[in-house]
Write a protein that holds these residues in place. Structure first.
Motif, mmCIF file in Angstrom:
data_model
loop_
_atom_site.group_PDB
_atom_site.id
_atom_site.type_symbol
_atom_site.label_atom_id
_atom_site.label_comp_id
_atom_site.label_asym_id
_atom_site.label_seq_id
_atom_site.Cartn_x
_atom_site.Cartn_y
_atom_site.Cartn_z
ATOM 1 N N UNK A 80 1.774 -0.001 2.902
ATOM 2 C CA UNK A 80 1.775 0.596 1.262
ATOM 3 C C UNK A 80 0.673 -0.390 0.780
ATOM 4 N N UNK A 81 0.887 -0.738 -0.886
ATOM 5 C CA UNK A 81 -0.091 -0.926 -1.254
ATOM 6 C C UNK A 81 -0.186 -2.646 -1.117
ATOM 7 N N UNK A 82 1.371 -2.778 -1.821
ATOM 8 C CA UNK A 82 1.721 -3.998 -2.012
ATOM 9 C C UNK A 82 1.643 -4.926 -0.228
ATOM 10 N N UNK A 83 1.709 -4.297 0.423
ATOM 11 C CA UNK A 83 0.911 -5.169 1.790
ATOM 12 C C UNK A 83 -0.818 -5.345 1.958
ATOM 13 N N UNK A 84 -1.041 -4.275 1.296
ATOM 14 C CA UNK A 84 -2.766 -3.994 1.446
ATOM 15 C C UNK A 84 -3.509 -5.037 0.231
#
Length: 317
Positions: A80-84
């Motif tokens: 997910x984008x928030x982890x990247x």
């Protein structure tokens, strides 16, 4: 402006920013998202250029690396984008730390040219790596989020940028950065490890730009080297703090809001002359208000013809 009044203004501005998507749609919401992203980039540049006095021209390399890191992690590993985003910032910061020590041995325009060259080399390397899509770029998976998601994402990154800058300014690290900017040899003689602090400032700057690049990549859903390594990003993130006030907490944010708003107005009213007019405005601000507008808004100095003439005299315009 007193601290109490400033706190009220900050709370009101924060509350207004949180509820804006309830009243804005389409272009205005996208424009606000764009403002926050550029303000985040300006805060990143401010750490190395405004606080340490090292005018970097290559911060777009960190934006591009962050964008590609998010693109690879989302498209290949389905993260997910928030982890990247933290990973994107960390990759950019590691890159800055790796090349920062040799590059930061240079000063003035030599340093500026070296960082510009580093950004160009990075773009060419990325463009020739097949697993990154080469010159054809790379597409990111669509998550179905609406414009409000990207608005709050960029607002969150801007909040992190301002909080990080505030923490630096109120710490020994910030005092070391300012000491380097004012007189690097004197700072070193006083016991400041200038090489380590400069690399730290470069890495923190890269971290913020890398996270903004990762969010930008997901927002655009497709990236290619000319898009995320565009030197115009570097120039813009350098000019914004100069307009608002380099080395201050809110100067980069103010400069980003002014420059992006002015660009939009001139683009809409003077399609063929907007670049010329924008350039004249920038030249005027840099020449006559070289320390930016923030000092006048906070009451540190009064904006008057006498102050303008003093700037002209001091800076030998």
């Amino acid at each position: 402006m007193t601290r109490t009044r400033g706190a009220y203004v900050l709370v009101a501005a924060g509350a207004g920013a949180l509820i804006l998507p309830l009243f804005m749609r389409g272009f205005t919401l996208r424009f606000a998202t764009d403002l926050y992203m550029y303000a985040c980039l300006a805060c990143g540049w401010n750490l190395i250029g405004g606080l340490c006095g090292y005018g970097a021209f290559g911060n777009v390399a960190f934006l591009g690396l962050g964008a590609y890191t998010t693109a690879v992690l989302m498209s290949r590993a389905a993260l997910p984008v928030l982890l990247t985003l933290p990973v994107a910032g960390a990759v950019a910061a590691a890159f800055a730390a790796l090349f920062g020590y040799p590059v930061l041995r240079l000063k003035g325009h030599y340093f500026a040219i070296a960082t510009l060259g580093l950004a160009e080399v990075t773009r060419e390397v990325v463009a020739n790596l097949r697993f990154l899509g080469g010159g054809q770029g790379i597409s990111l998976p669509l998550g179905g989020e609406g414009p409000a998601f990207f608005y709050y994402l960029m607002l969150g990154l801007l909040s992190v940028s301002v909080a990080l800058t505030y923490g630096v300014l109120r710490s020994r690290v910030g005092y070391a950065f300012v000491a380097i900017r004012e007189d690097e040899m004197a700072a070193e003689a006083a016991g400041v490890n200038t090489a380590a602090y400069k690399v730290l400032a470069f890495s923190l700057s890269a971290f913020l730009c890398g996270m903004a690049g990762g969010a930008y990549a997901y927002w655009m859903s497709y990236i290619e080297p000319p898009m995320v390594f565009d030197v115009a990003f570097s120039v813009t993130m350098l000019v914004m703090p100069m307009i608002g006030g380099a080395g201050t907490l809110w100067g980069p944010v103010l400069g980003a809001f002014i420059l992006r708003s002015l660009t939009q107005v001139l683009w809409g009213e003077f399609l063929t002359l907007h670049l010329l007019l924008l350039g004249l405005v920038m030249i005027g601000v840099v020449l006559f208000l070289p320390r930016g507008l923030m000092q006048y808004l906070t009451g540190e100095r009064r904006l008057s013809w006498a102050a303008v003439m003093e700037n002209i005299s001091v800076h030998r315009v």
